[in-house]
Design a protein around this motif. Structure first.
Motif, PDB file in Angstrom:
ATOM      1  N   TYR A 164       0.850  -1.190   0.000  1.00  0.00           N
ATOM      2  CA  TYR A 164       0.000   0.000   0.000  1.00  0.00           C
ATOM      3  C   TYR A 164       0.882   1.234   0.000  1.00  0.00           C
ATOM      4  N   ARG A 165       0.525   2.200  -0.846  1.00  0.00           N
ATOM      5  CA  ARG A 165       1.237   3.464  -0.876  1.00  0.00           C
ATOM      6  C   ARG A 165       0.229   4.596  -1.000  1.00  0.00           C
ATOM      7  N   ALA A 166       0.571   5.762  -0.499  1.00  0.00           N
ATOM      8  CA  ALA A 166      -0.369   6.882  -0.445  1.00  0.00           C
ATOM      9  C   ALA A 166      -0.827   7.332  -1.831  1.00  0.00           C
ATOM     10  N   ASP A 167       0.046   7.193  -2.824  1.00  0.00           N
ATOM     11  CA  ASP A 167      -0.297   7.670  -4.161  1.00  0.00           C
ATOM     12  C   ASP A 167      -0.888   6.588  -5.059  1.00  0.00           C
ATOM     13  N   TRP A 168      -1.255   5.436  -4.466  1.00  0.00           N
ATOM     14  CA  TRP A 168      -1.895   4.361  -5.229  1.00  0.00           C
ATOM     15  C   TRP A 168      -3.377   4.307  -4.885  1.00  0.00           C
ATOM     16  N   LYS A 169      -4.189   4.108  -5.873  1.00  0.00           N
ATOM     17  CA  LYS A 169      -5.617   3.931  -5.629  1.00  0.00           C
ATOM     18  C   LYS A 169      -5.886   2.544  -5.069  1.00  0.00           C
ATOM     19  N   ASP A 170      -5.204   1.544  -5.625  1.00  0.00           N
ATOM     20  CA  ASP A 170      -5.397   0.162  -5.203  1.00  0.00           C
ATOM     21  C   ASP A 170      -4.084  -0.433  -4.705  1.00  0.00           C
ATOM     22  N   PRO A 171      -4.164  -1.424  -3.824  1.00  0.00           N
ATOM     23  CA  PRO A 171      -2.950  -2.099  -3.362  1.00  0.00           C
ATOM     24  C   PRO A 171      -2.368  -2.980  -4.462  1.00  0.00           C
ATOM     25  N   LEU A 172      -1.108  -3.343  -4.295  1.00  0.00           N
ATOM     26  CA  LEU A 172      -0.407  -4.193  -5.260  1.00  0.00           C
ATOM     27  C   LEU A 172       0.044  -5.465  -4.558  1.00  0.00           C
ATOM     28  N   SER A 173      -0.134  -6.599  -5.194  1.00  0.00           N
ATOM     29  CA  SER A 173       0.293  -7.876  -4.629  1.00  0.00           C
ATOM     30  C   SER A 173       1.542  -8.364  -5.362  1.00  0.00           C
ATOM     31  N   VAL A 174       2.578  -8.735  -4.605  1.00  0.00           N
ATOM     32  CA  VAL A 174       3.806  -9.258  -5.194  1.00  0.00           C
ATOM     33  C   VAL A 174       4.122 -10.619  -4.581  1.00  0.00           C
ATOM     34  N   THR A 175       4.789 -11.453  -5.355  1.00  0.00           N
ATOM     35  CA  THR A 175       5.168 -12.789  -4.893  1.00  0.00           C
ATOM     36  C   THR A 175       6.504 -12.735  -4.177  1.00  0.00           C
ATOM     37  N   ILE A 176       6.556 -13.345  -3.007  1.00  0.00           N
ATOM     38  CA  ILE A 176       7.798 -13.442  -2.247  1.00  0.00           C
ATOM     39  C   ILE A 176       8.549 -14.718  -2.631  1.00  0.00           C
ATOM     40  N   GLY A 177       7.849 -15.832  -2.636  1.00  0.00           N
ATOM     41  CA  GLY A 177       8.473 -17.107  -2.998  1.00  0.00           C
ATOM     42  C   GLY A 177       7.691 -18.269  -2.430  1.00  0.00           C
ATOM     43  N   ASP A 178       8.094 -19.465  -2.802  1.00  0.00           N
ATOM     44  CA  ASP A 178       7.455 -20.659  -2.271  1.00  0.00           C
ATOM     45  C   ASP A 178       7.673 -20.746  -0.763  1.00  0.00           C
ATOM     46  N   ALA A 179       6.684 -21.317  -0.085  1.00  0.00           N
ATOM     47  CA  ALA A 179       6.804 -21.467   1.366  1.00  0.00           C
ATOM     48  C   ALA A 179       8.061 -22.245   1.731  1.00  0.00           C
TER      49      ALA A 179
END
Length: 415
Positions: free
Chosen positions: A49-64
């Motif tokens: 989440y960032r103040a200048d974004w309307k929507d949140p962004l999802s990113v992949t970290i990695g396999d469990a």
């Protein structure tokens, strides 16, 4: 050191897509990023989440399997282990945060037991040298970064240098007043698991594990008290009783609390480790006189047993505690569930504590004492608690005796 068992994964609720998180009534700063780790379908992901974004962004970290194969001890913060952890836990969202900005993050799964901010990237630089990190428990109540702070006559309550073998007569002379009619309801002592099942951690030479008297603890309390920057209320030796703790933490004034002692837990096999009440009945802190209970002796005069269970902590009224420093072993550990880590940290949060300083493993007694002395020196010099922690950690990193991550990496702060 044994790896904590992950009973179930944390599935965190997403923030509303059309609103920005609030920071004490203000929007998330333009240079800030809110990172919400989570585990889904065998993968670690992060919602940004960032103040200048309307929507949140999802990113992949990695396999469990990748994240959970990281060592959860001091070796994680050296060499290739640190670079690998940095590339997994920070690199995926690093492009979205401006240098010098604040990164607020909510942990999940194995991340609960990793000091993210002291990981080093491929460039050899530590994450906290690039950004300011805040480990938070509430996405709707984020702390503000401040270089300096005002005390406003805060009280500092100190417990340490405990006498676990205090004699009954001395204990009674200090606590009998709390067992009279007016205070008696506050002194009802919970009897948890069979004390023969309690685990005090591996008592290596020089650690704060086990339950022998801590050599450095009394000096630590004396040093902090002697700085005289705040009004301090020290409780040491035979007076560092469970009864005293129950009374003092109910202060009607804002206060800081320093607690230097041993922790305990019991073996979870065959129990119900996903049940909060069950876990709370199997972990806690030791106070003076606890040695009698651990030997199976009964406490006379109605004295508390010296074992303060998380169940008891969770029912206390500690809403005026702005900062709690748990200078003991493994205080950040617990059982991971869909509600986060259940253990001492959740019990104190439930009691109303605002910010906690905790440890990720069995800490060295002398190094811990040195760290705490530096932390309070910076705190009393007016530095904000987050910056005081960073500066104390940096001092140990530069020292000849304590530059190994074993000594400075276990200390984390949770808002």
């Amino acid at each position: 050191m044994t790896r904590p068992r992950f009973i179930s994964w944390v599935i965190l609720t997403l923030l509303p897509l059309t609103t920005c998180p609030r920071v004490f009534g203000e929007t998330l700063g333009k240079r800030d990023l809110l990172v919400q780790y989570k585990v889904e379908g065998g993968q670690y992901r992060a919602t940004l989440y960032r103040a200048d974004w309307k929507d949140p962004l999802s990113v992949t970290i990695g396999d469990a399997s990748e994240v959970e194969s990281l060592p959860l001890d001091s070796s994680l913060y050296e060499g290739e282990n640190s670079v690998r952890a940095y590339s997994l836990l920070i690199s995926p969202f690093e492009r979205y945060v401006r240098r010098g900005g604040n990164i607020y993050y909510l942990a999940a799964g194995a991340v609960h037991f990793i000091n993210v901010e002291v990981l080093r990237g491929k460039d050899g630089k530590m994450a906290c040298g690039k950004y300011r990190f805040f480990r938070v428990s509430d996405k709707n109540n984020l702390p503000r970064w401040e270089k300096k702070t005002k005390y406003d006559h805060k009280l500092l309550i100190l417990f340490g240098g405990m006498n676990y073998e205090a004699d009954f007569e001395t204990m009674n002379s200090y606590s009998w007043i709390y067992h009279v009619k007016d205070f008696k309801p506050l002194m009802e002592d919970f009897k948890g698991t069979d004390v023969t099942e309690l685990d005090f951690g591996k008592a290596d030479d020089g650690t704060r594990a086990g339950y022998l008297s801590l050599r450095e603890s009394r000096g630590e309390i004396k040093f902090i008290h002697g700085m005289e920057s705040l009004f301090t209320l020290p409780r040491t030796g035979s007076r560092a009783l469970e009864e005293e703790f129950r009374i003092q933490v109910r202060s009607n004034e804002p206060y800081y609390l320093h607690l230097s002692t041993h922790t305990f837990s019991s073996h979870m096999e065959g129990g119900h480790p996903q049940d909060r009440d069950w876990v709370y009945s199997h972990c806690g802190l030791l106070f003076s006189g606890a040695g009698h209970t651990l030997r199976g002796e009964s406490m006379p005069y109605g004295l508390n047993d010296g074992l303060l269970y998380a169940k008891e902590i969770s029912q206390m009224k500690m809403g005026n505690c702005e900062l709690l420093v748990l200078a003991a072993c493994n205080t950040a550990l617990g059982t991971v569930t869909q509600d986060g880590v259940i253990g001492l940290q959740s019990a104190f949060k439930q009691a109303g504590v605002r910010t906690l300083v905790m440890t990720l493993w069995s800490v060295n007694d002398k190094a811990t004492s040195e760290f705490m002395k530096r932390f309070y020196k910076y705190l009393f010099d007016g530095y904000h608690k987050h910056l005081a922690l960073e500066k104390a950690r940096a001092d140990l990193m530069r020292s000849e005796d304590y530059n190994d991550p074993l000594y400075w990496a276990p200390f984390i702060m949770l808002d």
